[in-house]
Design a protein around this motif. Structure first.
Motif, short mmCIF file in Angstrom:
data_model
loop_
_atom_site.label_atom_id
_atom_site.label_comp_id
_atom_site.label_asym_id
_atom_site.label_seq_id
_atom_site.Cartn_x
_atom_site.Cartn_y
_atom_site.Cartn_z
N MET A 1 0.83 -1.19 0.00
CA MET A 1 0.00 0.00 0.00
C MET A 1 0.87 1.24 0.00
SD MET A 1 -3.07 -0.73 2.72
CE MET A 1 -1.95 -1.44 3.90
N ARG A 2 0.30 2.27 -0.57
CA ARG A 2 0.97 3.57 -0.62
C ARG A 2 0.01 4.60 -0.02
NH1 ARG A 2 5.36 3.34 -3.36
NH2 ARG A 2 5.43 5.50 -3.99
N TRP A 3 0.52 5.81 0.21
CA TRP A 3 -0.30 6.85 0.81
C TRP A 3 -1.56 7.14 -0.01
CZ3 TRP A 3 0.26 7.85 5.63
CH2 TRP A 3 1.51 7.79 6.24
N THR A 4 -1.51 6.90 -1.29
CA THR A 4 -2.67 7.18 -2.14
C THR A 4 -3.75 6.11 -2.05
OG1 THR A 4 -1.46 6.17 -3.98
CG2 THR A 4 -1.37 8.58 -3.78
N ASP A 5 -3.47 4.99 -1.42
CA ASP A 5 -4.44 3.90 -1.27
C ASP A 5 -5.31 4.14 -0.03
OD1 ASP A 5 -3.38 2.55 -3.51
OD2 ASP A 5 -1.80 1.70 -2.25
N ILE A 6 -6.00 5.26 -0.03
CA ILE A 6 -6.70 5.73 1.16
C ILE A 6 -7.75 4.75 1.64
CG2 ILE A 6 -8.26 7.54 1.99
CD1 ILE A 6 -6.48 9.48 0.30
N GLN A 7 -8.57 4.23 0.76
CA GLN A 7 -9.62 3.30 1.17
C GLN A 7 -9.04 2.00 1.73
OE1 GLN A 7 -12.81 4.22 1.36
NE2 GLN A 7 -13.17 2.30 2.43
N TRP A 33 0.45 4.63 12.95
CA TRP A 33 -0.36 3.42 12.72
C TRP A 33 -0.35 3.02 11.25
CZ3 TRP A 33 -4.92 5.96 15.74
CH2 TRP A 33 -4.62 5.97 17.10
N VAL A 34 -0.44 3.99 10.35
CA VAL A 34 -0.41 3.68 8.91
C VAL A 34 0.94 3.07 8.54
CG1 VAL A 34 -0.44 4.66 6.58
CG2 VAL A 34 -2.12 5.43 8.27
N CYS A 35 2.02 3.68 8.99
CA CYS A 35 3.35 3.18 8.66
C CYS A 35 3.58 1.77 9.19
CB CYS A 35 4.42 4.13 9.17
SG CYS A 35 4.47 5.70 8.28
N ASP A 43 7.15 5.81 1.41
CA ASP A 43 8.04 6.68 2.17
C ASP A 43 7.24 7.40 3.25
OD1 ASP A 43 9.79 8.59 3.13
OD2 ASP A 43 10.37 9.32 1.14
N PRO A 44 7.58 7.21 4.52
CA PRO A 44 6.84 7.89 5.59
C PRO A 44 6.85 9.41 5.46
CG PRO A 44 8.24 6.18 6.51
CD PRO A 44 8.59 6.30 5.04
N GLU A 45 7.85 9.94 4.81
CA GLU A 45 7.96 11.39 4.66
C GLU A 45 7.03 11.95 3.57
OE1 GLU A 45 9.80 13.20 6.81
OE2 GLU A 45 10.13 11.26 7.77
N LYS A 46 6.39 11.10 2.81
CA LYS A 46 5.53 11.57 1.71
C LYS A 46 4.10 11.87 2.15
CE LYS A 46 7.98 9.73 -2.21
NZ LYS A 46 7.91 8.91 -3.41
N SER A 47 3.81 11.71 3.42
CA SER A 47 2.47 12.04 3.89
C SER A 47 2.40 13.52 4.22
CB SER A 47 2.10 11.21 5.12
OG SER A 47 2.80 11.69 6.25
N ASN A 48 1.16 14.01 4.31
CA ASN A 48 0.94 15.38 4.75
C ASN A 48 -0.43 15.44 5.43
OD1 ASN A 48 -1.10 15.79 2.71
ND2 ASN A 48 0.54 16.14 1.23
N GLU A 49 -0.77 16.59 5.95
CA GLU A 49 -2.02 16.72 6.69
C GLU A 49 -3.24 16.40 5.81
OE1 GLU A 49 -4.43 20.03 9.29
OE2 GLU A 49 -2.26 20.20 9.14
N LYS A 50 -3.21 16.79 4.56
CA LYS A 50 -4.33 16.53 3.65
C LYS A 50 -4.54 15.02 3.46
CE LYS A 50 -6.01 17.61 -0.95
NZ LYS A 50 -5.75 18.31 -2.20
N ILE A 51 -3.47 14.28 3.29
CA ILE A 51 -3.55 12.83 3.12
C ILE A 51 -4.06 12.18 4.41
CG2 ILE A 51 -2.18 10.72 2.85
CD1 ILE A 51 -0.42 12.32 0.87
N LEU A 52 -3.50 12.60 5.54
CA LEU A 52 -3.92 12.01 6.81
C LEU A 52 -5.39 12.32 7.11
CD1 LEU A 52 -0.71 12.71 8.88
CD2 LEU A 52 -1.50 10.48 8.04
#
Length: 65
Positions: A1-7, A33-35, A43-52
């Motif tokens: 999974m990647r950050w874009t796999d929100i569902q 928890w996601v990581c 990459d844990p650094e590729k997240s941001n508030e909008k994604i979270l």
């Protein structure tokens, strides 16, 4: 999974943390928890508030279903 796999992340979070209050959470905890999810490989650094925030909303929807 990647950050874009929100569902997919929301489903996995509900399976892994059904006892957590997903309405009142800290994004630092959500990020951790996601990581830690099995199958998460981004990459844990590729997240941001909008994604979270999107993950949190999807998780709330997942719990309501």
């Amino acid at each position: 999974m990647r950050w874009t796999d929100i569902q997919d992340i929301a489903i996995e979070l509900e399976d892994a943390h059904p006892e957590k209050d997903n309405l009142n959470l800290r994004y630092t905890d959500l990020h951790k928890w996601v990581c830690a999810l099995e199958g998460f490989d981004d990459d844990p650094e590729k997240s941001n508030e909008k994604i979270l925030e999107a993950i949190q909303m999807a998780w709330i929807d997942e719990r309501e279903d």
